[in-house]
Design a protein around this motif. Structure first.
Motif: not given
Length: 450
Positions: A292-306
């Motif tokens: 999830l922390r890696r996802l924040l770097k490439r798609d922050s909005t999606r990481a928030y909802f996830a």
């Protein structure tokens, strides 16, 4: 979100977005004419309209499709004197939309094979209405789950959120003059912008070591006999030292909103208590899932909802008592009777999600034991797949499943359950109390991911 330059063979994201919203307006208008959606629902923008609208658009596009393999028919457009292609296919689809196209393409033959009456029942199921036929095939629910899953991912995109109000208004205005005495106005308001990050990322505070949990393997601990509050129960306390999120939450970033106290008390309003309980679990989700922390770097909005979806799932499975009360931050218990009437549906859905998750885990474990006893390979469990869908999306999960030759239930139970979690997450984050804090929370998450 900035638009990326792709090879000339790919259509632009902007063109695809414009085409989608053009069809979305006509789809909402048609749904209104067929009484799948009424004017009150469109005007209030309540319930899961953010999911229903895009899902209906995908459904109507499937009915219009005439190609094999399936491609999306697009309206004509011309830029710089050059006509755009008439279909969206794998050959010209922008990479961010490939997963959407994959799931939609798989659904097209299934939708077109249905009788007209069953197709109408499918549209009703997409709108969370009961089918007219009492013998509707389970496959209809599986198709609806897939379309709604893609719609959820579309609804999380800022480009969609910013334009959805005008799409709804176009449907409301259909059949009458916009300025007529009976004209209705939609109340849909997009959530806060999520692209701002603090200038200086917060530094992690010392914390006890925590075992890292593989993001694609469910945490198979049985629920405690007595529910416990989220691990980051001190999320709003100055003494919190669990995560970067909890450390930053005690600073002015989380206390800048005058309506939100920096420390919860036993007298804190129910909505703030529920909100902070979920945000405490959100910190735990980031701690347990490095992906999830890696996802924040490439798609922050999606990481928030996830992250919010995982927080909802965590609270539902670990902080709900048998009688439906929530044990949250500071150890406070909120019963259903004490909860304000307008929040009770959210509380009830939390409890229902927790119950379904436990039932699914028990079934997964039983299937795994049966296969192991027969010496057969154990496939990804449904909860494994739910986790993957919540984090990476239904298109990613479907692609991985196809590559491995995996199987899924006809009714798409894993997808439907992930949709249920995501729908509750979207519904709760639309509440005013959540909107007031989402900007602050997202800044903190952005700092953690940078």
């Amino acid at each position: 979100m900035p638009h990326t330059e792709y090879p000339s063979s790919h259509l632009s994201e902007q063109y695809i977005q414009d085409s989608f919203h053009s069809y979305l307006k006509s789809s909402l208008t048609q749904a209104k004419a067929e009484r799948l959606l009424d004017a009150d629902v469109l005007a209030s923008a309540e319930g899961d309209l953010m999911i229903t609208g895009p899902a209906l658009c995908l459904y109507f596009a499937a009915l219009r499709c005439t190609t094999n393999p399936p491609s999306v028919p697009l309206p004509r457009s011309s830029k710089s004197g050059r006509s755009q292609p008439m279909e969206l296919s794998y050959d010209n689809c922008p990479p961010p939309f490939i997963s959407f196209l994959r799931v939609w393409s798989n659904s097209v033959p299934q939708i077109q094979a249905l009788s007209p009456e069953t197709q109408h029942d499918l549209a009703r199921v997409i709108c969370s209405l009961e089918p007219l036929s009492p013998t509707t095939s389970p496959s209809v629910y599986g198709i609806a789950a897939d379309l709604r899953a893609v719609a959820i991912e579309i609804s999380q995109r800022r480009s969609f959120q910013d334009r959805y109000a005008s799409d709804i208004q176009a449907a409301l205005d259909s059949g009458q003059a916009p300025e007529s005495p009976g004209a209705r106005k939609t109340s849909f308001v997009p959530p806060p912008v999520y692209d701002a990050a603090p200038s200086t990322p917060p530094k992690p505070s010392p914390r006890p070591s925590v075992a890292t949990i593989d993001p694609h393997v469910p945490h198979r601990e049985k629920q405690n006999k007595h529910p416990t509050p989220p691990h980051s129960a001190a999320l709003l306390s100055p003494n919190s030292a669990r995560t970067s999120l909890s450390a930053h939450s005690s600073t002015s970033s989380f206390s800048s909103q005058g309506s939100a106290p920096s420390i919860l008390t036993q007298e804190t309003p129910a909505i703030e208590f529920i909100r902070e309980t979920l945000y405490a679990s959100l910190g735990d989700a980031l701690e347990r899932r490095p992906s999830l922390r890696r996802l924040l770097k490439r798609d922050s909005t999606r990481a928030y909802f996830a992250s919010v979806a995982f927080a909802v799932l965590d609270v539902a499975t670990n902080a709900i008592t048998p009688d439906g009360a929530v044990i949250g931050v500071i150890g406070k218990e909120l019963t259903l009777a004490e909860c304000p009437r307008d929040l009770r549906p959210f509380m009830a859905e939390l409890a229902a999600i927790g119950l379904q998750a436990r039932e699914m885990e028990e079934e997964d474990n039983q299937v795994a034991m049966d296969l192991a006893q027969r010496g057969k390979d154990i496939p990804l469990s449904r909860l494994d797949r739910v986790n993957m869908i919540l984090e990476e999306g239904v298109g990613y999960e479907r692609g991985l499943q196809d590559a491995r030759g995996g199987r899924r239930s006809v009714e798409g139970r894993a997808v439907a359950f992930a949709n249920r979690v995501n729908a509750l997450s979207l519904g709760m984050t639309k509440l005013r109390a959540f909107r007031e804090r989402q900007g602050d929370v997202f800044k903190v998450l952005g700092g953690i991911g940078s």
